[in-house]
Design a protein around this motif. Structure first.
Motif, mmCIF file in Angstrom:
data_model
loop_
_atom_site.group_PDB
_atom_site.id
_atom_site.type_symbol
_atom_site.label_atom_id
_atom_site.label_comp_id
_atom_site.label_asym_id
_atom_site.label_seq_id
_atom_site.Cartn_x
_atom_site.Cartn_y
_atom_site.Cartn_z
ATOM 1 N N MET A 1 -11.704 -4.878 13.000
ATOM 2 C CA MET A 1 -11.976 -4.219 14.280
ATOM 3 C C MET A 1 -12.004 -2.696 14.144
ATOM 4 S SD MET A 1 -12.388 -6.874 16.054
ATOM 5 C CE MET A 1 -12.614 -6.059 17.607
ATOM 6 N N LEU A 2 -12.752 -2.201 13.177
ATOM 7 C CA LEU A 2 -12.907 -0.774 12.959
ATOM 8 C C LEU A 2 -14.366 -0.394 13.209
ATOM 9 C CD1 LEU A 2 -10.940 -0.539 9.591
ATOM 10 C CD2 LEU A 2 -10.122 0.122 11.861
ATOM 11 N N ALA A 3 -14.590 0.620 14.020
ATOM 12 C CA ALA A 3 -15.956 1.040 14.333
ATOM 13 C C ALA A 3 -16.711 1.439 13.066
ATOM 14 C CB ALA A 3 -15.936 2.181 15.338
ATOM 15 N N ASP A 4 -16.012 2.016 12.089
ATOM 16 C CA ASP A 4 -16.658 2.422 10.836
ATOM 17 C C ASP A 4 -17.154 1.228 10.025
ATOM 18 O OD1 ASP A 4 -16.113 5.025 11.495
ATOM 19 O OD2 ASP A 4 -14.398 5.217 10.140
ATOM 20 N N GLU A 5 -16.558 0.061 10.223
ATOM 21 C CA GLU A 5 -16.939 -1.145 9.490
ATOM 22 C C GLU A 5 -17.973 -1.975 10.255
ATOM 23 O OE1 GLU A 5 -15.855 -2.340 6.443
ATOM 24 O OE2 GLU A 5 -14.880 -0.410 6.145
ATOM 25 N N ALA A 6 -18.188 -1.655 11.519
ATOM 26 C CA ALA A 6 -19.084 -2.443 12.369
ATOM 27 C C ALA A 6 -20.548 -2.160 12.038
ATOM 28 C CB ALA A 6 -18.821 -2.137 13.834
ATOM 29 N N ARG A 7 -21.364 -3.184 12.253
ATOM 30 C CA ARG A 7 -22.814 -3.070 12.078
ATOM 31 C C ARG A 7 -23.413 -2.605 13.395
ATOM 32 N NH1 ARG A 7 -26.876 -6.901 12.832
ATOM 33 N NH2 ARG A 7 -25.322 -8.483 13.315
ATOM 34 N N ASP A 8 -24.274 -1.609 13.333
ATOM 35 C CA ASP A 8 -24.924 -1.068 14.529
ATOM 36 C C ASP A 8 -26.102 -1.964 14.891
ATOM 37 O OD1 ASP A 8 -26.279 0.389 16.481
ATOM 38 O OD2 ASP A 8 -25.935 2.306 15.488
ATOM 39 N N LEU A 9 -26.038 -2.600 16.060
ATOM 40 C CA LEU A 9 -27.104 -3.510 16.480
ATOM 41 C C LEU A 9 -28.403 -2.773 16.787
ATOM 42 C CD1 LEU A 9 -25.044 -5.958 18.700
ATOM 43 C CD2 LEU A 9 -25.768 -6.259 16.329
ATOM 44 N N ASP A 10 -28.313 -1.507 17.146
ATOM 45 C CA ASP A 10 -29.527 -0.737 17.410
ATOM 46 C C ASP A 10 -30.329 -0.516 16.111
ATOM 47 O OD1 ASP A 10 -29.131 -0.554 20.143
ATOM 48 O OD2 ASP A 10 -27.935 1.269 19.961
ATOM 49 N N ASP A 11 -29.639 -0.408 14.985
ATOM 50 C CA ASP A 11 -30.342 -0.284 13.700
ATOM 51 C C ASP A 11 -31.161 -1.532 13.426
ATOM 52 O OD1 ASP A 11 -29.235 2.199 13.322
ATOM 53 O OD2 ASP A 11 -27.742 1.541 11.854
ATOM 54 N N ASP A 12 -30.624 -2.701 13.775
ATOM 55 C CA ASP A 12 -31.343 -3.954 13.586
ATOM 56 C C ASP A 12 -32.574 -4.016 14.473
ATOM 57 O OD1 ASP A 12 -29.435 -4.683 11.778
ATOM 58 O OD2 ASP A 12 -28.423 -6.087 13.120
ATOM 59 N N SER A 13 -32.459 -3.547 15.731
ATOM 60 C CA SER A 13 -33.585 -3.562 16.655
ATOM 61 C C SER A 13 -34.704 -2.655 16.147
ATOM 62 C CB SER A 13 -33.140 -3.104 18.041
ATOM 63 O OG SER A 13 -32.194 -3.995 18.567
ATOM 64 N N ALA A 14 -34.335 -1.501 15.608
ATOM 65 C CA ALA A 14 -35.332 -0.562 15.077
ATOM 66 C C ALA A 14 -36.023 -1.158 13.861
ATOM 67 C CB ALA A 14 -34.666 0.771 14.736
#
Length: 78
Positions: free
Chosen positions: A59-72
């Motif tokens: 549960m660390l923001a630095d480890e999370a995958r950005d869903l907006d990057d996937d959409s782009a």
């Protein structure tokens, strides 16, 4: 012989479903949904997906995958 008194039942990722019910996104402070296909917890509001490694939600923001990057990336392939 099986021991029915062993560890509590866990979900497909090894995370206790009760834990999944109480976790919230550390960024948006909103509930998370479980993405079974990617074995991660998704925060629609923050547009982040938190990985689950060895049954432990990271549960660390630095480890999370950005869903907006996937959409782009999906849009550029179309």
């Amino acid at each position: 012989m099986s021991d029915d008194t062993a560890a509590p039942r866990t979900g497909p990722s090894g995370v206790d479903p009760r834990l999944l019910e109480i976790l919230i996104c550390p960024v948006s402070r909103q509930p998370l949904t479980y993405d079974r296909a990617n074995d991660e917890l998704v925060s629609p509001k923050a547009r982040l997906a938190y990985p689950i490694r060895n049954g432990i939600p990271i549960m660390l923001a630095d480890e999370a995958r950005d869903l907006d990057d996937d959409s782009a990336a999906d849009a550029s392939r179309a």
